[in-house]
Every structure is written in C-alpha cells, then in structure tokens.
Motif scaffolding. Structure first.
Motif, PDB file in Angstrom:
ATOM      1  N   ALA A   1       1.969 -13.623 -48.308  1.00  0.00           N
ATOM      2  CA  ALA A   1       0.763 -14.296 -48.639  1.00  0.00           C
ATOM      3  C   ALA A   1       0.984 -15.673 -49.068  1.00  0.00           C
ATOM      4  CB  ALA A   1       0.341 -13.574 -49.825  1.00  0.00           C
ATOM      5  N   THR A   2       2.009 -16.053 -49.604  1.00  0.00           N
ATOM      6  CA  THR A   2       2.422 -17.438 -49.924  1.00  0.00           C
ATOM      7  C   THR A   2       2.670 -18.355 -48.636  1.00  0.00           C
ATOM      8  OG1 THR A   2       3.499 -16.691 -51.925  1.00  0.00           O
ATOM      9  CG2 THR A   2       3.890 -18.989 -51.275  1.00  0.00           C
ATOM     10  N   GLU A   3       3.474 -17.617 -47.735  1.00  0.00           N
ATOM     11  CA  GLU A   3       3.626 -18.463 -46.567  1.00  0.00           C
ATOM     12  C   GLU A   3       2.320 -18.519 -45.709  1.00  0.00           C
ATOM     13  OE1 GLU A   3       6.414 -20.049 -45.590  1.00  0.00           O
ATOM     14  OE2 GLU A   3       7.171 -19.421 -47.565  1.00  0.00           O
ATOM     15  N   GLN A   4       1.454 -17.602 -45.568  1.00  0.00           N
ATOM     16  CA  GLN A   4       0.196 -17.633 -45.063  1.00  0.00           C
ATOM     17  C   GLN A   4      -0.580 -18.668 -45.424  1.00  0.00           C
ATOM     18  OE1 GLN A   4      -0.605 -15.965 -42.121  1.00  0.00           O
ATOM     19  NE2 GLN A   4      -2.058 -17.419 -42.184  1.00  0.00           N
ATOM     20  N   ALA A   5      -0.430 -18.632 -46.952  1.00  0.00           N
ATOM     21  CA  ALA A   5      -1.397 -19.836 -47.529  1.00  0.00           C
ATOM     22  C   ALA A   5      -0.865 -21.237 -47.303  1.00  0.00           C
ATOM     23  CB  ALA A   5      -1.285 -19.661 -49.262  1.00  0.00           C
ATOM     24  N   LYS A   6       0.231 -21.446 -47.030  1.00  0.00           N
ATOM     25  CA  LYS A   6       0.786 -22.507 -46.666  1.00  0.00           C
ATOM     26  C   LYS A   6       0.580 -23.103 -45.354  1.00  0.00           C
ATOM     27  CE  LYS A   6       5.130 -22.580 -49.778  1.00  0.00           C
ATOM     28  NZ  LYS A   6       6.508 -22.741 -49.768  1.00  0.00           N
ATOM     29  N   GLU A   7       0.495 -21.952 -44.531  1.00  0.00           N
ATOM     30  CA  GLU A   7       0.057 -22.346 -42.966  1.00  0.00           C
ATOM     31  C   GLU A   7      -1.329 -22.577 -43.004  1.00  0.00           C
ATOM     32  OE1 GLU A   7       1.182 -22.531 -38.764  1.00  0.00           O
ATOM     33  OE2 GLU A   7       2.046 -22.751 -40.817  1.00  0.00           O
ATOM     34  N   ASP A   8      -2.123 -21.978 -43.672  1.00  0.00           N
ATOM     35  CA  ASP A   8      -3.388 -22.166 -43.621  1.00  0.00           C
ATOM     36  C   ASP A   8      -3.893 -23.431 -44.139  1.00  0.00           C
ATOM     37  OD1 ASP A   8      -3.958 -19.775 -42.977  1.00  0.00           O
ATOM     38  OD2 ASP A   8      -4.578 -18.738 -44.791  1.00  0.00           O
ATOM     39  N   ALA A   9      -3.010 -24.079 -45.145  1.00  0.00           N
ATOM     40  CA  ALA A   9      -3.080 -25.432 -45.628  1.00  0.00           C
ATOM     41  C   ALA A   9      -2.651 -26.336 -44.706  1.00  0.00           C
ATOM     42  CB  ALA A   9      -2.393 -25.403 -46.869  1.00  0.00           C
ATOM     43  N   ARG A  10      -1.658 -25.977 -43.770  1.00  0.00           N
ATOM     44  CA  ARG A  10      -0.925 -27.001 -42.781  1.00  0.00           C
ATOM     45  C   ARG A  10      -2.401 -27.241 -41.744  1.00  0.00           C
ATOM     46  NH1 ARG A  10       3.664 -23.520 -43.275  1.00  0.00           N
ATOM     47  NH2 ARG A  10       5.231 -24.844 -44.378  1.00  0.00           N
ATOM     48  N   ILE A  11      -2.859 -26.103 -41.472  1.00  0.00           N
ATOM     49  CA  ILE A  11      -3.870 -25.973 -40.450  1.00  0.00           C
ATOM     50  C   ILE A  11      -5.111 -26.714 -40.701  1.00  0.00           C
ATOM     51  CG2 ILE A  11      -5.304 -24.611 -38.980  1.00  0.00           C
ATOM     52  CD1 ILE A  11      -3.213 -22.443 -38.814  1.00  0.00           C
ATOM     53  N   ALA A  12      -5.375 -26.563 -41.993  1.00  0.00           N
ATOM     54  CA  ALA A  12      -6.468 -27.371 -42.755  1.00  0.00           C
ATOM     55  C   ALA A  12      -6.595 -28.522 -42.584  1.00  0.00           C
ATOM     56  CB  ALA A  12      -6.849 -26.786 -43.969  1.00  0.00           C
TER      57      ALA A  12
ATOM     58  N   SER B   1      -6.600 -30.135 -39.070  1.00  0.00           N
ATOM     59  CA  SER B   1      -7.808 -30.343 -38.841  1.00  0.00           C
ATOM     60  C   SER B   1      -8.944 -31.406 -39.175  1.00  0.00           C
ATOM     61  CB  SER B   1      -8.705 -28.895 -38.919  1.00  0.00           C
ATOM     62  OG  SER B   1      -9.951 -29.021 -38.613  1.00  0.00           O
ATOM     63  N   LYS B   2      -8.624 -31.680 -40.471  1.00  0.00           N
ATOM     64  CA  LYS B   2      -9.238 -32.717 -41.229  1.00  0.00           C
ATOM     65  C   LYS B   2      -8.655 -34.081 -40.750  1.00  0.00           C
ATOM     66  CE  LYS B   2     -11.789 -30.023 -43.750  1.00  0.00           C
ATOM     67  NZ  LYS B   2     -13.142 -29.816 -43.258  1.00  0.00           N
ATOM     68  N   ALA B   3      -7.141 -34.281 -40.792  1.00  0.00           N
ATOM     69  CA  ALA B   3      -6.744 -35.623 -40.334  1.00  0.00           C
ATOM     70  C   ALA B   3      -7.131 -35.978 -38.731  1.00  0.00           C
ATOM     71  CB  ALA B   3      -5.266 -35.392 -40.200  1.00  0.00           C
ATOM     72  N   LYS B   4      -7.102 -35.031 -37.820  1.00  0.00           N
ATOM     73  CA  LYS B   4      -7.689 -35.384 -36.427  1.00  0.00           C
ATOM     74  C   LYS B   4      -9.042 -35.566 -36.455  1.00  0.00           C
ATOM     75  CE  LYS B   4      -3.978 -32.192 -34.599  1.00  0.00           C
ATOM     76  NZ  LYS B   4      -3.595 -31.031 -33.790  1.00  0.00           N
ATOM     77  N   ASN B   5     -10.000 -34.727 -37.248  1.00  0.00           N
ATOM     78  CA  ASN B   5     -11.318 -35.058 -36.916  1.00  0.00           C
ATOM     79  C   ASN B   5     -11.605 -36.476 -37.642  1.00  0.00           C
ATOM     80  OD1 ASN B   5     -14.262 -34.132 -36.955  1.00  0.00           O
ATOM     81  ND2 ASN B   5     -14.056 -34.472 -39.230  1.00  0.00           N
ATOM     82  N   LEU B   6     -10.878 -37.113 -38.518  1.00  0.00           N
ATOM     83  CA  LEU B   6     -11.233 -38.486 -39.090  1.00  0.00           C
ATOM     84  C   LEU B   6     -10.553 -39.262 -37.865  1.00  0.00           C
ATOM     85  CD1 LEU B   6     -11.755 -40.660 -40.905  1.00  0.00           C
ATOM     86  CD2 LEU B   6      -9.497 -40.036 -42.175  1.00  0.00           C
TER      87      LEU B   6
ATOM     88  N   LYS C   1     -16.581 -39.674 -46.938  1.00  0.00           N
ATOM     89  CA  LYS C   1     -16.498 -38.440 -46.956  1.00  0.00           C
ATOM     90  C   LYS C   1     -15.219 -37.617 -46.108  1.00  0.00           C
ATOM     91  CE  LYS C   1     -19.401 -34.286 -45.485  1.00  0.00           C
ATOM     92  NZ  LYS C   1     -20.542 -33.822 -44.853  1.00  0.00           N
ATOM     93  N   LYS C   2     -15.072 -38.222 -44.806  1.00  0.00           N
ATOM     94  CA  LYS C   2     -14.005 -37.660 -44.083  1.00  0.00           C
ATOM     95  C   LYS C   2     -12.502 -37.916 -44.761  1.00  0.00           C
ATOM     96  CE  LYS C   2     -16.772 -37.877 -39.877  1.00  0.00           C
ATOM     97  NZ  LYS C   2     -16.787 -36.241 -39.681  1.00  0.00           N
ATOM     98  N   ARG C   3     -12.302 -39.116 -45.352  1.00  0.00           N
ATOM     99  CA  ARG C   3     -11.084 -39.537 -46.056  1.00  0.00           C
ATOM    100  C   ARG C   3     -10.852 -38.482 -47.123  1.00  0.00           C
ATOM    101  NH1 ARG C   3      -7.075 -39.494 -47.270  1.00  0.00           N
ATOM    102  NH2 ARG C   3      -5.449 -40.995 -47.702  1.00  0.00           N
ATOM    103  N   ALA C   4     -11.920 -38.315 -47.930  1.00  0.00           N
ATOM    104  CA  ALA C   4     -12.087 -37.381 -48.974  1.00  0.00           C
ATOM    105  C   ALA C   4     -11.542 -36.203 -48.611  1.00  0.00           C
ATOM    106  CB  ALA C   4     -13.114 -37.441 -49.696  1.00  0.00           C
ATOM    107  N   GLN C   5     -11.855 -35.564 -47.452  1.00  0.00           N
ATOM    108  CA  GLN C   5     -11.625 -34.379 -47.143  1.00  0.00           C
ATOM    109  C   GLN C   5     -10.037 -34.273 -46.793  1.00  0.00           C
ATOM    110  OE1 GLN C   5     -14.076 -33.793 -43.607  1.00  0.00           O
ATOM    111  NE2 GLN C   5     -15.881 -32.958 -44.958  1.00  0.00           N
ATOM    112  N   VAL C   6      -9.565 -35.325 -45.981  1.00  0.00           N
ATOM    113  CA  VAL C   6      -8.197 -35.280 -45.968  1.00  0.00           C
ATOM    114  C   VAL C   6      -7.543 -35.464 -47.096  1.00  0.00           C
ATOM    115  CG1 VAL C   6      -6.257 -36.639 -44.945  1.00  0.00           C
ATOM    116  CG2 VAL C   6      -8.308 -36.455 -43.660  1.00  0.00           C
ATOM    117  N   ALA C   7      -7.830 -36.010 -48.084  1.00  0.00           N
ATOM    118  CA  ALA C   7      -7.166 -36.272 -49.412  1.00  0.00           C
ATOM    119  C   ALA C   7      -7.163 -34.899 -50.205  1.00  0.00           C
ATOM    120  CB  ALA C   7      -8.040 -37.078 -50.450  1.00  0.00           C
TER     121      ALA C   7
END
Length: 195
Positions: free
Chosen positions: A17-28, A31-36, A79-85
């Motif tokens: 579960a911990t590793e999945q949470a880390k992977e989800d955070a990486r993906i998130a 996504s935000k960084a590429k979107n910006l 807004k988009k920079r805040a999402q990355v933050a």
C-alpha cells in the motif's frame, strides 16, 4: 504476541500500500508538471500575437480585452504552479526522491510560469507602444484637418475679395496683385498642411 507467520501477510500488505501511494504520487506530480509545461508553451504562442487594432479607437478598446487576458493568464499560472507545489509536497511527505514518469522538476515549473509572465510583460510593452503611436497619428490627423480647414476658409476669402474688386482692368489687376501678394500667404497655408 502472534507468530511471525501471522504478521507476514499484513506487513507485506502495508508495504504494498505504501509503495502504491508513492507511485500514485509520482504519477500525480508528473501529470501536474507536464500539464503546466504544455500550457505554458501554448500560452506563450498565443500571447505572442501583436494584433491590437489599426485605429486609435480599436487599439484603445483592445486594452480592456488585454487586461482581462492578462488577469486570466496570471490566475491560471498561479493555479497550475500551486498544483505542482501540492504534488511536490506529497512526494516529500512520502519520502519519494525519484520519478521515472517525468524529468520535470519544481525549478522547471517555476521557469514555465516565469516565461508566461515575461511574455505578458512583452505583450503589454508592445501594446503601450502601439497605443502611443496611434495617439500620435490621431493627433497629427486632427492637426492636419484643422490646418486644411483654415486653408480652405482662407481660399474662400481670397476668392470673395477678388470677386469684389472693381474699376478699370488695370485697377482690378493691381487690387488682385495686392490680394495675392505673390502667392506668399497661400504658400504658408499649403506648407502648414504638408507638415
């Protein structure tokens, strides 16, 4: 204390579960960084448009659209920079230091936002220059129109004075020469219109 064989499945599940949470955070984060980054690239292309209008009235009215556009771009950038933050904070919270989903860093996000703001400043400077030029041209057109109107009025007066002359042909010729003054008043009027 339960036997180690009893705890093993729960320990494995927790780690999973911990590793999945880390992977989800990486993906998130990715996504935000590429979107910006994508948004910033498109925004800069759109902001590069320097069509503000071709008359003083059109350029002046365009200023209101520019104000709204600037405000919208700045709001989106924040807004988009805040999402990355926020995504960055989540990675730090989970102790994630690697991300195979993107090479974009928070510094890249800062650079993307800064590039958009710089583009807005450049567009605003170009608009101010165009507005000033249109104001100069408009003032010149009005000045020319005033000079031309005065010159036409003067010509009318000259014609009236010539038509009012009387006497013998020689007397009339002398009177007309006096009115004409070798064309000097007319040349002054024409010169004023040409300036």
């Amino acid at each position: 204390r339960p036997p180690r064989s009893t705890l093993f499945p729960y320990t494995t599940l927790f780690r999973s579960a911990t590793e999945q949470a880390k992977e989800d955070a990486r993906i998130a984060y990715a996504s935000k960084a590429k979107n910006l980054a994508r948004w910033a690239a498109v925004a800069q292309q759109n902001i590069a448009d320097r069509t503000f209008g071709f008359t003083l009235d059109a350029v002046t009215k365009h200023g209101e659209k520019l104000d709204a556009s600037d405000a919208d771009y700045k709001q989106q950038a924040d807004k988009k920079r805040a999402q990355v933050a926020a995504a960055t904070a989540k990675l730090e919270e989970l102790g994630v230091t690697d991300n195979s989903h993107t090479k974009l860093t928070p510094a890249n996000a800062d650079a993307s936002k800064a590039a958009v703001l710089k583009a807005l400043e450049a567009r605003r400077a170009a608009y101010d220059a165009e507005l000033a030029q249109q104001q100069r041209w408009d003032a010149s057109r009005k000045a020319f129109a005033d000079d031309a109107e005065q010159f036409v009025a003067w010509l009318g007066e000259q014609r009236s004075q010539v038509a009012a002359t009387s006497g013998s042909p020689d007397e009339r010729a002398d009177a007309i020469r006096a009115i004409h003054q070798d064309g000097k008043p007319g040349e002054i009027g024409r010169a004023s219109c040409r300036e």
